[in-house]
Design a protein around this motif. Sequence first.
Motif, mmCIF file in Angstrom:
data_model
loop_
_atom_site.group_PDB
_atom_site.id
_atom_site.type_symbol
_atom_site.label_atom_id
_atom_site.label_comp_id
_atom_site.label_asym_id
_atom_site.label_seq_id
_atom_site.Cartn_x
_atom_site.Cartn_y
_atom_site.Cartn_z
ATOM 1 N N GLU A 1 0.819 -1.204 0.000
ATOM 2 C CA GLU A 1 0.000 0.000 0.000
ATOM 3 C C GLU A 1 0.861 1.265 0.000
ATOM 4 N N TYR A 2 0.511 2.230 -0.872
ATOM 5 C CA TYR A 2 1.168 3.528 -0.911
ATOM 6 C C TYR A 2 0.326 4.520 -0.112
ATOM 7 N N SER A 3 0.977 5.276 0.738
ATOM 8 C CA SER A 3 0.247 6.238 1.571
ATOM 9 C C SER A 3 -0.088 7.513 0.813
ATOM 10 N N ILE A 4 0.773 7.908 -0.145
ATOM 11 C CA ILE A 4 0.561 9.156 -0.897
ATOM 12 C C ILE A 4 0.737 8.871 -2.384
ATOM 13 N N LEU A 5 -0.214 9.378 -3.169
ATOM 14 C CA LEU A 5 -0.130 9.290 -4.618
ATOM 15 C C LEU A 5 -0.312 10.694 -5.194
ATOM 16 N N GLU A 6 0.688 11.166 -5.917
ATOM 17 C CA GLU A 6 0.648 12.510 -6.502
ATOM 18 C C GLU A 6 0.737 12.432 -8.020
ATOM 19 N N PRO A 7 0.068 13.315 -8.767
ATOM 20 C CA PRO A 7 -0.791 14.415 -8.298
ATOM 21 C C PRO A 7 -2.172 13.961 -7.825
ATOM 22 N N SER A 8 -2.696 12.835 -8.406
ATOM 23 C CA SER A 8 -3.965 12.288 -7.938
ATOM 24 C C SER A 8 -4.089 10.863 -8.449
ATOM 25 N N ASN A 9 -5.046 10.132 -7.859
ATOM 26 C CA ASN A 9 -5.257 8.745 -8.264
ATOM 27 C C ASN A 9 -5.660 8.632 -9.734
ATOM 28 N N MET A 10 -6.567 9.502 -10.163
ATOM 29 C CA MET A 10 -7.081 9.438 -11.523
ATOM 30 C C MET A 10 -6.012 9.777 -12.553
ATOM 31 N N VAL A 11 -5.171 10.763 -12.248
ATOM 32 C CA VAL A 11 -4.104 11.134 -13.178
ATOM 33 C C VAL A 11 -3.112 9.987 -13.335
ATOM 34 N N ILE A 12 -2.798 9.345 -12.235
ATOM 35 C CA ILE A 12 -1.865 8.212 -12.285
ATOM 36 C C ILE A 12 -2.462 7.060 -13.077
ATOM 37 N N LEU A 13 -3.763 6.797 -12.870
ATOM 38 C CA LEU A 13 -4.429 5.748 -13.638
ATOM 39 C C LEU A 13 -4.429 6.070 -15.133
ATOM 40 N N ASP A 14 -4.720 7.307 -15.467
ATOM 41 C CA ASP A 14 -4.748 7.717 -16.871
ATOM 42 C C ASP A 14 -3.372 7.585 -17.537
ATOM 43 N N TYR A 15 -2.314 7.680 -16.744
ATOM 44 C CA TYR A 15 -0.969 7.500 -17.281
ATOM 45 C C TYR A 15 -0.581 6.015 -17.342
ATOM 46 N N MET A 16 -0.956 5.269 -16.295
ATOM 47 C CA MET A 16 -0.499 3.893 -16.176
ATOM 48 C C MET A 16 -1.229 2.933 -17.113
ATOM 49 N N ILE A 17 -2.528 3.151 -17.318
ATOM 50 C CA ILE A 17 -3.314 2.176 -18.079
ATOM 51 C C ILE A 17 -2.868 2.089 -19.541
ATOM 52 N N PRO A 18 -2.674 3.211 -20.272
ATOM 53 C CA PRO A 18 -2.141 3.072 -21.640
ATOM 54 C C PRO A 18 -0.774 2.397 -21.678
ATOM 55 N N LYS A 19 0.058 2.717 -20.682
ATOM 56 C CA LYS A 19 1.380 2.098 -20.620
ATOM 57 C C LYS A 19 1.250 0.588 -20.389
ATOM 58 N N LEU A 20 0.357 0.199 -19.481
ATOM 59 C CA LEU A 20 0.157 -1.214 -19.165
ATOM 60 C C LEU A 20 -0.351 -1.984 -20.388
ATOM 61 N N ILE A 21 -1.333 -1.442 -21.083
ATOM 62 C CA ILE A 21 -1.904 -2.127 -22.249
ATOM 63 C C ILE A 21 -0.891 -2.205 -23.380
ATOM 64 N N SER A 22 -0.110 -1.140 -23.572
ATOM 65 C CA SER A 22 0.937 -1.152 -24.598
ATOM 66 C C SER A 22 1.968 -2.235 -24.311
ATOM 67 N N VAL A 23 2.324 -2.375 -23.050
ATOM 68 C CA VAL A 23 3.284 -3.404 -22.656
ATOM 69 C C VAL A 23 2.720 -4.796 -22.923
ATOM 70 N N LYS A 24 1.438 -4.991 -22.621
ATOM 71 C CA LYS A 24 0.809 -6.300 -22.862
ATOM 72 C C LYS A 24 0.797 -6.644 -24.346
ATOM 73 N N ILE A 25 0.442 -5.677 -25.174
ATOM 74 C CA ILE A 25 0.375 -5.933 -26.615
ATOM 75 C C ILE A 25 1.768 -6.189 -27.187
ATOM 76 N N PHE A 26 2.753 -5.394 -26.754
ATOM 77 C CA PHE A 26 4.105 -5.580 -27.284
ATOM 78 C C PHE A 26 4.691 -6.914 -26.820
#
Length: 294
Positions: A210-235
């Motif tokens: 568990e992470y105690s602090i996520l910056e700048p926000s949870n939604m921004v991090i998700l919006d960055y991580m999900i395209p990266k995650l899917i790209s990694v899966k496809i590649f």
Amino acid sequence: MSNPKEIKNRILSIASIIKTTEAMKMISIIKLRKSKESLIHFKKYSKYIEQLFQNILYSFHENTKILKKNNYFFSSKKKKLFIVITSNRGLCGSFNSLIFDKIHKIIQKKDHSVKNGDIFFSIGKKGFDFFLSKKYTLYEYEYKKKFLNNFSDIYFFVKKIIEDFLSQKISSIYLIYNYLKNTLFQKVIVEKILPISIPTFSNKKLSEYEYSILEPSNMVILDYMIPKLISVKIFKSLLESYTSEHTSRMISMHKATENANDIKRNLMLNYNKERQTNITKEILEIISGLEALI
């Protein structure tokens, strides 16, 4: 009986084919070695990305409203997009036919009917030609004729399909590719990449990641991580497919070389038989001529 000259020409032709199949086999071996090395390194990277994404989800598991409001994790069962990874060239055995058989089985199911508006996208020329011949609905993408061969192209493609997914043009996205279980056996994988399934959480895992602090926000991090995650899966799936393709081509060319050698061996036997028959015939004619003179 065939003319010895014709048999000799066929032997030369088969010998030329043997040289070609041997060369293609060696090229596939070299490409397979490089593909395996790339896959081993990328699997490590993929594992770290997936673990990081899991840890981020663990960090705000209590605020499940974030996930329930997020379209990445929920959607209605309507139009589906199938991303299919095939080869650009033939002469690779049953590599492509296994994919096409799997697609045919998926289409036959009522919940995945083409009549329901399912669309397809091929990473590979053979799949693209297959969909055109079957008149399936193709996913409109401006780079489809270039095909996706590197991570940056895949990343831009993922951004596009995520945009269509969030705008509800597509309800779910599946990835279909060949996975090499061992040298002699391949398995067609159908993997759902969107919407993302929410993992089950346990207290033991939460206390560890568990992470105690996520910056700048949870939604921004998700919006960055999900395209990266899917790209990694496809590649990663693309590298898996390349490894499977080169293995299939290597085996196919090895079998083709063996079959060509068998044909050449039989032709050599026939050639020697015909040659011996002609020699015997000429000797008999000479003897008959001598007896006529006596």
